[in-house]
Design an enzyme around this catalytic site. Structure first.
Site, mmCIF file in Angstrom:
data_model
loop_
_atom_site.group_PDB
_atom_site.id
_atom_site.type_symbol
_atom_site.label_atom_id
_atom_site.label_comp_id
_atom_site.label_asym_id
_atom_site.label_seq_id
_atom_site.Cartn_x
_atom_site.Cartn_y
_atom_site.Cartn_z
ATOM 1 N N LYS A 203 0.466 -1.578 0.172
ATOM 2 C CA LYS A 203 -0.125 0.155 -0.001
ATOM 3 C C LYS A 203 0.998 0.827 -0.149
ATOM 4 O O LYS A 203 2.087 1.549 0.608
ATOM 5 C CB LYS A 203 -1.178 -0.255 1.390
ATOM 6 C CG LYS A 203 -2.217 -0.608 0.858
ATOM 7 C CD LYS A 203 -3.217 -1.277 1.383
ATOM 8 C CE LYS A 203 -4.567 -1.663 1.028
ATOM 9 N NZ LYS A 203 -5.623 -1.820 2.057
ATOM 10 N N ARG A 237 -3.733 -9.979 4.478
ATOM 11 C CA ARG A 237 -4.274 -10.065 3.014
ATOM 12 C C ARG A 237 -3.013 -9.708 2.607
ATOM 13 O O ARG A 237 -2.359 -8.420 2.556
ATOM 14 C CB ARG A 237 -5.181 -9.109 2.868
ATOM 15 C CG ARG A 237 -5.699 -8.990 1.384
ATOM 16 C CD ARG A 237 -7.595 -8.164 1.872
ATOM 17 N NE ARG A 237 -8.021 -8.073 0.369
ATOM 18 C CZ ARG A 237 -6.946 -7.378 -1.056
ATOM 19 N NH1 ARG A 237 -5.854 -6.513 -0.320
ATOM 20 N NH2 ARG A 237 -7.586 -7.688 -2.116
HETATM 21 C C1 7PM Z 1 -4.640 -0.085 -5.086
HETATM 22 C C2 7PM Z 1 -4.345 0.467 -3.632
HETATM 23 C C3 7PM Z 1 -5.029 -0.845 -5.479
HETATM 24 C C4 7PM Z 1 -5.179 -0.573 -2.765
HETATM 25 C C5 7PM Z 1 -6.046 -1.812 -4.787
HETATM 26 C C6 7PM Z 1 -5.765 -1.772 -2.969
HETATM 27 C C7 7PM Z 1 -8.377 -4.657 1.442
HETATM 28 C C8 7PM Z 1 -9.280 -5.208 1.411
HETATM 29 C C9 7PM Z 1 -8.098 -4.033 -0.422
HETATM 30 C C10 7PM Z 1 -7.748 -4.467 2.669
HETATM 31 C C11 7PM Z 1 -10.180 -6.408 2.771
HETATM 32 C C12 7PM Z 1 -5.111 -3.891 -2.155
HETATM 33 C C13 7PM Z 1 -5.660 -2.842 -1.966
HETATM 34 N N1 7PM Z 1 -7.392 -3.440 0.460
HETATM 35 N N2 7PM Z 1 -9.916 -5.510 1.933
HETATM 36 N N3 7PM Z 1 -9.393 -4.842 -0.733
HETATM 37 N N4 7PM Z 1 -8.508 -5.226 3.489
HETATM 38 N N5 7PM Z 1 -10.835 -7.000 3.942
HETATM 39 O O1 7PM Z 1 -4.509 -3.969 -1.709
HETATM 40 O O2 7PM Z 1 -7.166 -3.670 3.532
HETATM 41 O O3 7PM Z 1 -5.051 -5.099 -3.525
HETATM 42 S S1 7PM Z 1 -7.793 -3.438 -2.357
#
Ligand code: 7PM
Length: 258
Positions: A203, A237
């Protein structure tokens, strides 16, 4: 929890054969690397990202879930859409990862009707605008109050407590300072009595600290995952499953567990 994104490349002919095959092989690699859960998603929730239609999301994720019919690790469906939840659970998923914490119309009832687990995540704003001006008086208290409200709503709808996982939603409408507060105080969320999921992998908060681009954040991601587990996270995750599993094996060994 290993992340499996199913997003067609821009040269595709509208079909999904290439993206399906590559998501399936990526998923199998994550299992070989030691993932205990796969999180399969067909819509990017990245800040500013465009939304996709329900049909397009179904066309992306269902063939991948079907193609993983032989695996023994549980599949989580990353969606906020009740119709995608229904179809994915029917196809073999057993958990719903909802960045919208079942606030979409019909989502609470959809999960209640199933026997799936659910992750309730906090965010401020929508993926389109959430990073514009995150504001909290007390980020820990406000995220915690939101999660308590969503747990109560889930229970009223008929979702038993032992099916619920909670998540402070790192990066979803939070500044770097908010994200660091949430990680530092993760035990406050554990005290709510449910397993806590932490998603810190790759992130931008890690980029803000290290100055590194997204594909160069593996070490920062693994460090963040370890810090989260040390503070009580039950699920992390992650994209880099192999590296994270190695680090957590060392942590477990030092702690005297398996
Ligand atoms: C750009 C920024 C692309 C952030 C993708 C993301 C979470 C999630 C995501 C989390 C849960 C990623 C994120 N982040 N679901 N979905 N918790 N439960 O890193 O922190 O895939 S999307």
């Amino acid at each position: 929890m290993g992340v499996v994104n199913v997003t067609p490349d821009s040269f595709s002919d509208g079909g999904h054969h290439a993206s399906t095959a590559s998501a399936i092989s990526h998923a199998r690699q994550l299992i070989a690397d030691g993932a205990d859960i796969l999180d399969i998603g067909g819509e990017s929730t990245r800040p500013g990202a465009a939304t996709v239609s329900t049909q397009e999301e179904l066309d992306r994720v269902l063939p991948v879930i079907a193609g993983l019919g032989d695996i023994s690790v549980p599949i989580s469906i990353d969606t906020y859409k009740p119709e995608v939840m229904r179809a994915a659970l029917a196809a073999g998923a057993c958990m719903v990862n909802d960045i919208n914490a079942l606030q979409e119309k019909g989502a609470l009832d959809m999960v209640a009707l199933s026997d799936a687990a659910v992750c309730l995540m906090h965010k401020q704003g929508t993926p389109k605008n959430m990073q514009q001006q995150p504001h909290y008086t007390d980020v820990i208290a406000e995220v915690s109050a939101f999660l308590r409200e969503r747990i109560a709503a889930a229970e009223v709808a008929g979702i038993a407590r032992d099916r619920i996982v909670i998540d402070p939603g790192f990066g979803f409408g939070k500044t770097l300072a908010h994200n660091l507060d949430l990680l530092r105080e993760l035990e406050t969320f554990c005290a709510l009595g449910m397993p806590v999921l932490a998603g810190l992998s790759r992130k931008s908060m890690l980029g803000a600290i290290t100055g590194r681009d997204v594909d160069e954040r593996v070490a920062a991601s693994v460090a963040a995952a370890l810090l989260a587990v040390q503070r009580g996270a039950a699920i992390v995750r992650v994209h880099d499953v192999r590296e994270t599993v190695d680090v957590l094996k060392i942590w477990n060994a030092v702690n005297g567990s398996e």
